[in-house]
Structure formats: C-alpha cells, structure tokens
Design a protein around this motif. Structure first.
Motif, PDB file in Angstrom:
ATOM      1  N   ALA A 192      45.509  42.094  39.027  1.00 59.21           N
ATOM      2  CA  ALA A 192      44.623  41.661  37.826  1.00 59.21           C
ATOM      3  C   ALA A 192      43.951  41.879  37.222  1.00 59.21           C
ATOM      4  CB  ALA A 192      44.239  39.941  38.401  1.00 59.21           C
TER       5      ALA A 192
ATOM      6  N   THR B 227      40.659  38.660  30.922  1.00 60.68           N
ATOM      7  CA  THR B 227      41.360  38.218  32.218  1.00 60.68           C
ATOM      8  C   THR B 227      41.633  36.696  32.361  1.00 60.68           C
ATOM      9  OG1 THR B 227      38.874  37.800  33.058  1.00 60.68           O
ATOM     10  CG2 THR B 227      40.186  39.360  33.916  1.00 60.68           C
TER      11      THR B 227
ATOM     12  N   ILE C 111      44.760  35.192  31.274  1.00 67.04           N
ATOM     13  CA  ILE C 111      45.715  35.322  32.319  1.00 67.04           C
ATOM     14  C   ILE C 111      46.313  34.317  33.719  1.00 67.04           C
ATOM     15  CG2 ILE C 111      46.194  36.734  34.528  1.00 67.04           C
ATOM     16  CD1 ILE C 111      44.900  39.514  33.289  1.00 67.04           C
TER      17      ILE C 111
ATOM     18  N   THR D  66      47.169  32.746  37.609  1.00 67.67           N
ATOM     19  CA  THR D  66      48.188  33.663  38.510  1.00 67.67           C
ATOM     20  C   THR D  66      48.220  33.229  39.565  1.00 67.67           C
ATOM     21  OG1 THR D  66      45.584  33.652  39.229  1.00 67.67           O
ATOM     22  CG2 THR D  66      46.464  35.418  38.142  1.00 67.67           C
TER      23      THR D  66
ATOM     24  N   SER E  22      41.139  35.287  36.883  1.00 62.43           N
ATOM     25  CA  SER E  22      41.832  34.652  36.074  1.00 62.43           C
ATOM     26  C   SER E  22      41.505  32.932  35.861  1.00 62.43           C
ATOM     27  CB  SER E  22      43.275  34.709  36.705  1.00 62.43           C
ATOM     28  OG  SER E  22      43.595  33.808  37.820  1.00 62.43           O
TER      29      SER E  22
END
Length: 267
Positions: free
Chosen positions: A198, A209, A212, A214, A228
């Motif tokens: 990541a 992050t 993001i 996941t 994330s």
C-alpha cells in the motif's frame, strides 16, 4: 467529508476470486466501473507473478502487480520492477524451523517454485491455481539463494500457527511471517508485506494513503488495512480480520468484492 478514493488495492484468493478460483463477471465489471470513475485498481497476493498473469487481461491491469505479498513487483508484462528477497544466510534456518513443526516446505525463487514431494498436501491444488507446475528437488541447498518466499504447508492449522510464531520469535528482525491461508505460513523479506505494498503504491502514484481503499480476508491483509483510508474485510474473513477493517462486505462466494466496490467505493 472523507477524501475521495483514488486507488483500490485488492487481495486475490478469498477476495477477488471465489473458492474455486473463479473471477466472476460481476468482479470484472466492478473493476471496469472503477476505471470509468478514474480510480486505479491494483492487486497483491502471496502468489508468484506467473500465478496472477491470468487476471491481467480480463481486468485490464496497468498498475504494478505485487506478488509474494510485495516480495516482487512486476509490470503487467511480467518484467520485474523490484524485488525484496530473504537474506541468503537466513533461508536455511527458516526451512529448518518450518520442518521442525512438521510443515511441508515450498521455496520460490525467481519464476520457479521448488518442492520436495509432489504428492504433499495442497501441491496439486496450488499448481492448478497458479497454472504452472513446481520443480521437485531432493534438497533446497542448491536453490537457497535469492529466495523470494518460503511457505510452510499443513492441514494442521495449529501447527501452521506455531510455525509462524517460531519464525517470528527466532528471525523476526530478518523476515516477515504470516498466514496467507489457514494452511499456509508465508515467510518473506521483512519489507515484503501488504502494508508495504500500500505504501509503495502511495509513493508511486503520489496518492495519500487516506485515498487508498483495501480489501482482503486473511491476517496478512490487516497490514494493508492500516495504510488505507477505507479498509474492507470479506464476509468469509475471520472475526479478528473483520474487526480490523472499517467495513465488511459479503463473502467471496456471494460477490463480496463486487458488492464492496458498488456499496463502499463507488457510492
């Protein structure tokens, strides 16, 4: 308002594909919808690079593929971007420790998969999954340099956990050990874990992050959850893994991946 998601990172087995390793039409469509929304899609797995090549065309992957839980990053054409291997002087000790807990041992180096017994548990299933056969060897001594991943395998789940614990206790400063499936203990370079994947994608695409998302189902996926902004556990994940995620979707037998994309990301 939460920052919009710009990249979605998915585990493969138990997450993106069904128990029979099928990539469903809804999963393919969900990835296409991410692309249409301008959201990058990436995959990471304990599988070797060649073991994910069958996903590239249907998902139209353009991002780096993180094999061996981040031990090797490859382009979609399978050319290596970078890799993190287990220190050569540590490899024999890992093999010995796993063997002392009655685990069958597999060694991955480069594009090759080495085993000592082709009738051992899960060998046939793994070969079917990754679409290539292992090389049988009498001894790992000749293939113990430049190793990307070592796997301890057993249907005695307690023994697998004991193997993980033993490797962590003895070699925790030199390797990362985690269960990728109840019957697999994956040992990699300490910088080869899904949390590092990541962070690598965050750096590569200059995406914070918190933007993001996941998704995964196993304890080794929890590391990427921590890096994330939106973490999603599969419905087939253990209670502990679900507790570590911000959201929980349905199981991989009930379109959990596609449901997560539609409900938690695109909505």
């Amino acid at each position: 308002m939460a920052a919009p998601i710009r990249l979605f990172l998915a585990d493969v087995d138990g997450t993106l594909v069904t128990q029979d390793k099928v990539l469903t039409d809804r999963a393919i469509a969900a990835v296409a919808k991410l692309g249409q929304a301008g959201i990058l899609f990436a995959i990471t797995s304990g599988r070797p690079p060649r073991g994910m090549s069958m996903l590239i065309e249907p998902l139209q992957l353009t991002t780096p593929i993180a094999a061996f839980n981040g031990g090797v990053f490859v382009h979609p054409d399978m050319s290596v971007i970078e890799q993190q291997v287990i220190p050569d002087d540590v490899t024999p000790t890992v093999i010995e420790l796993l063997g002392s807990h009655e685990l069958d041992v597999w060694v991955y180096r480069g594009a090759d998969w080495f085993i000592r017994d082709n009738k051992a548990p899960h060998v046939a299933r793994e070969a079917w999954t990754v679409k290539f056969d292992p090389t049988v060897t009498d001894s790992f001594a000749s293939v113990s340099s430049g190793v990307a991943k070592i796997v301890g395998v057993s249907d005695d789940y307690d023994a697998v956990q004991k193997g993980v614990d033993a490797v962590r206790e003895r070699l925790g400063d030199h390797v990362s050990a985690a269960r990728s499936q109840p019957y697999y203990c994956d040992v990699t370079n300490p910088n080869a874990n899904k949390g590092a994947v990541a962070k690598y994608l965050s750096r590569t695409y200059q995406i914070p992050t918190e933007q993001i998302a996941t998704i995964g189902d196993q304890p080794n996926d929890v590391l990427m959850f921590a890096h994330s902004g939106l973490s999603i556990a599969m419905g087939n994940a253990s209670h502990e893994v679900q507790q570590a995620a911000r959201r929980v979707t349905t199981s991989n037998e009930d379109e959990g991946f596609a449901n997560a994309v539609e409900r938690f990301v695109l909505s």
